[in-house]
Design a protein around this motif. Sequence first.
Motif, PDB file in Angstrom:
ATOM      1  N   ILE A 135      -9.291   0.980   0.499  1.00 60.81           N
ATOM      2  CA  ILE A 135      -7.840   1.137   0.526  1.00 60.81           C
ATOM      3  C   ILE A 135      -7.557   2.387   1.337  1.00 60.81           C
ATOM      4  N   GLU A 136      -6.846   2.246   2.452  1.00 63.54           N
ATOM      5  CA  GLU A 136      -6.594   3.382   3.342  1.00 63.54           C
ATOM      6  C   GLU A 136      -5.110   3.638   3.545  1.00 63.54           C
ATOM      7  N   GLN A 137      -4.756   4.913   3.520  1.00 65.31           N
ATOM      8  CA  GLN A 137      -3.422   5.403   3.857  1.00 65.31           C
ATOM      9  C   GLN A 137      -2.308   4.645   3.158  1.00 65.31           C
ATOM     10  N   LYS A 138      -2.526   4.305   1.909  1.00 62.09           N
ATOM     11  CA  LYS A 138      -1.518   3.580   1.140  1.00 62.09           C
ATOM     12  C   LYS A 138      -0.789   4.548   0.224  1.00 62.09           C
ATOM     13  N   LYS A 139       0.507   4.296   0.033  1.00 63.37           N
ATOM     14  CA  LYS A 139       1.311   5.113  -0.875  1.00 63.37           C
ATOM     15  C   LYS A 139       1.542   4.324  -2.153  1.00 63.37           C
ATOM     16  N   PHE A 140       1.217   4.976  -3.276  1.00 62.74           N
ATOM     17  CA  PHE A 140       1.366   4.344  -4.581  1.00 62.74           C
ATOM     18  C   PHE A 140       2.441   5.075  -5.378  1.00 62.74           C
ATOM     19  N   SER A 141       3.320   4.293  -6.007  1.00 63.98           N
ATOM     20  CA  SER A 141       4.363   4.908  -6.832  1.00 63.98           C
ATOM     21  C   SER A 141       4.455   4.252  -8.204  1.00 63.98           C
ATOM     22  N   ASN A 142       3.467   3.428  -8.561  1.00 63.90           N
ATOM     23  CA  ASN A 142       3.398   2.911  -9.926  1.00 63.90           C
ATOM     24  C   ASN A 142       1.941   2.696 -10.305  1.00 63.90           C
ATOM     25  N   ASP A 143       1.687   2.704 -11.610  1.00 68.00           N
ATOM     26  CA  ASP A 143       0.293   2.688 -12.075  1.00 68.00           C
ATOM     27  C   ASP A 143      -0.404   1.350 -11.879  1.00 68.00           C
ATOM     28  N   ARG A 144       0.298   0.254 -11.944  1.00 69.96           N
ATOM     29  CA  ARG A 144      -0.358  -1.051 -11.804  1.00 69.96           C
ATOM     30  C   ARG A 144      -1.005  -1.204 -10.428  1.00 69.96           C
TER      31      ARG A 144
END
Length: 127
Positions: free
Chosen positions: A5-14
């Motif tokens: 997984i590259e350069q991804k923005k996460f804003s929730n835990d799932r």
Amino acid sequence: MMALIEQKKFSNDRAAFHDSDSGVYRYCSFDSFSADGPHIGAVFIGCKFNRVDLYWTMFNCAVLVSCTFEDCVFRGATFAGSKFVDCTFIRCQFVKDNMGGGCTSTDTHWYGCVATECEGWDSLCKK
């Protein structure tokens, strides 16, 4: 198979911890969410964690290199057999969970890590 997984923005835990037991996260950002009980055994390289609240999180044989944690809260987190290399912790809290259990660090190594204005860091990392 190990996911990259590259350069991804996460804003929730799932979404954030879907592959957290065996994936490789490179240059990802995790921002402003809470997660209860994730099991983290993945590799994180150059990732940024900002305002993430982790409750009963288990870092089990995880490898984190050049990651930054800013304003994060670790509530009753367990760090077991993990490696943190050149990571930076800024204003983070390593505190007890709601049942009074504190964060623990067993067989985890903190190579070249720096903590600034962190609560509970010294007791977590004492040798």
